[in-house]
Motif scaffolding. Structure first.
Motif, PDB file in Angstrom:
ATOM      1  N   GLY A 143       3.644   0.036  -7.012  1.00 12.17           N
ATOM      2  CA  GLY A 143       2.552   0.419  -6.118  1.00 12.17           C
ATOM      3  C   GLY A 143       1.700   1.535  -6.699  1.00 12.17           C
ATOM      4  N   LEU A 144       2.343   2.503  -7.359  1.00 15.33           N
ATOM      5  CA  LEU A 144       1.605   3.617  -7.962  1.00 15.33           C
ATOM      6  C   LEU A 144       0.760   3.162  -9.147  1.00 15.33           C
ATOM      7  CD1 LEU A 144       4.255   6.483  -7.805  1.00 15.33           C
ATOM      8  CD2 LEU A 144       2.234   6.175  -6.359  1.00 15.33           C
ATOM      9  N   ASP A 195      -4.722   2.100 -11.288  1.00 17.01           N
ATOM     10  CA  ASP A 195      -5.727   1.212 -11.863  1.00 17.01           C
ATOM     11  C   ASP A 195      -6.885   0.903 -10.921  1.00 17.01           C
ATOM     12  OD1 ASP A 195      -4.138   1.150 -14.117  1.00 17.01           O
ATOM     13  OD2 ASP A 195      -3.142  -0.719 -13.567  1.00 17.01           O
ATOM     14  N   LYS A 196      -6.653   0.965  -9.609  1.00 18.59           N
ATOM     15  CA  LYS A 196      -7.667   0.487  -8.667  1.00 18.59           C
ATOM     16  C   LYS A 196      -8.215   1.515  -7.682  1.00 18.59           C
ATOM     17  CE  LYS A 196      -6.002  -4.249  -8.817  1.00 18.59           C
ATOM     18  NZ  LYS A 196      -7.032  -4.960  -9.498  1.00 18.59           N
ATOM     19  N   SER A 202      -8.382   6.181   1.846  1.00 15.44           N
ATOM     20  CA  SER A 202      -7.062   6.815   1.955  1.00 15.44           C
ATOM     21  C   SER A 202      -6.364   6.917   0.601  1.00 15.44           C
ATOM     22  CB  SER A 202      -6.181   6.032   2.931  1.00 15.44           C
ATOM     23  OG  SER A 202      -5.971   4.719   2.445  1.00 15.44           O
ATOM     24  N   THR A 203      -6.895   6.229  -0.413  1.00 12.80           N
ATOM     25  CA  THR A 203      -6.273   6.262  -1.729  1.00 12.80           C
ATOM     26  C   THR A 203      -7.123   6.969  -2.788  1.00 12.80           C
ATOM     27  OG1 THR A 203      -7.207   4.103  -2.279  1.00 12.80           O
ATOM     28  CG2 THR A 203      -4.997   4.123  -1.299  1.00 12.80           C
ATOM     29  N   SER A 240       0.834  -1.189   0.000  1.00 16.39           N
ATOM     30  CA  SER A 240       0.000   0.000   0.000  1.00 16.39           C
ATOM     31  C   SER A 240       0.878   1.252   0.000  1.00 16.39           C
ATOM     32  CB  SER A 240      -0.895  -0.018   1.244  1.00 16.39           C
ATOM     33  OG  SER A 240      -1.684   1.124   1.276  1.00 16.39           O
ATOM     34  N   ILE A 241       0.571   2.147  -0.908  1.00 16.87           N
ATOM     35  CA  ILE A 241       1.304   3.409  -1.021  1.00 16.87           C
ATOM     36  C   ILE A 241       0.428   4.528  -0.452  1.00 16.87           C
ATOM     37  CG2 ILE A 241       2.289   5.091  -2.639  1.00 16.87           C
ATOM     38  CD1 ILE A 241       3.896   2.560  -2.592  1.00 16.87           C
TER      39      ILE A 241
END
Length: 160
Positions: free
Chosen positions: A75-76, A81-82, A112-113, A2-3
Motif C-alpha cells: 500500500g505504501l 508512486d501515485k 487525504s494522501t 487505501s493506506i
C-alpha cells in the motif's frame, strides 16, 4: 487498499524511510523464523519504530506479522508512486504545530494522501509558494514587493 498516513509522515522522503524500515523488518522476521526452526526455540525479533508502529496502528496492522507488513508495504509503495505531491516554499522552517496544521489542511481539503515537501528560501521574505506538478501559486511577500516596486519608491520619496 487505501493506506491512511499520520501527519508525522507527510513527505516522500519520510515515506521512503518507512518503506525501507518495513523491508528491513521483514528481513529480520524471516531471519528469526529460520533461526527458530534451527534452534527450536523462540528468537527475539527487532521491533518497529514509533513512527512505523503509529502507521500500523492507524491502519490496523500488526508489525510482528509478516503478512500484515507485506500488505502495508504494498500500500505504501502505491502511495509513493501515485500520491499527489505539493511543494511548500516558506521563508523559515515552520514549527511542529504549524507544519502539522498545514498537513492536516491539505489532507482534508486537497487529498487525504497528499505528500508535502517543505522548502525554506529566505529570499521570499515571508508568505508561501505552493507548487504542484503543473501549477504554481506565489503568495510570497517578495512577489508582492516586486509587483509594487513603483509604489514603494513613491513612499520612500514622500517620506524623505
Amino acid at each position: 487498499m487505501s493506506i491512511e498516513l499520520p501527519t508525522e509522515i507527510h513527505s516522500l522522503s519520510q515515506l521512503g524511510e518507512v518503506i525501507y524500515e518495513i523491508e528491513r523488518l521483514l528481513g529480520r522476521l524471516q531471519d528469526a523464523k529460520v533461526q527458530q526452526a534451527v534452534q527450536g526455540a523462540p528468537v527475539e525479533t527487532a521491533s518497529a519504530s514509533a513512527r512505523l508502529q503509529q502507521l500500523a496502528d492507524l491502519n490496523s496492522f500488526n508489525t510482528t506479522i509478516s503478512a500484515d507488513l507485506e500488505q502495508l508495504l504494498e500500500g505504501l509503495k502505491v502511495l509513493r508512486d501515485k500520491a499527489p505531491q505539493v511543494k511548500l516554499t516558506v521563508a523559515g522552517w515552520p514549527d511542529v504545530v504549524v507544519e502539522k496544521r498545514l498537513v492536516e489542511w491539505f489532507r482534508s481539503q486537497i487529498s487525504s494522501t497528499v505528500l508535502i515537501k517543505f522548502v525554506v528560501r529566505s529570499d521570499i521574505c515571508g508568505g508561501i509558494i505552493v507548487q504542484t506538478e503543473n501549477r504554481r501559486l506565489d503568495l510570497s511577500y517578495r512577489e508582492l514587493l516586486v509587483g509594487n516596486r513603483h509604489r514603494i519608491s513613491e513612499l520612500a520619496y514622500h517620506a524623505g
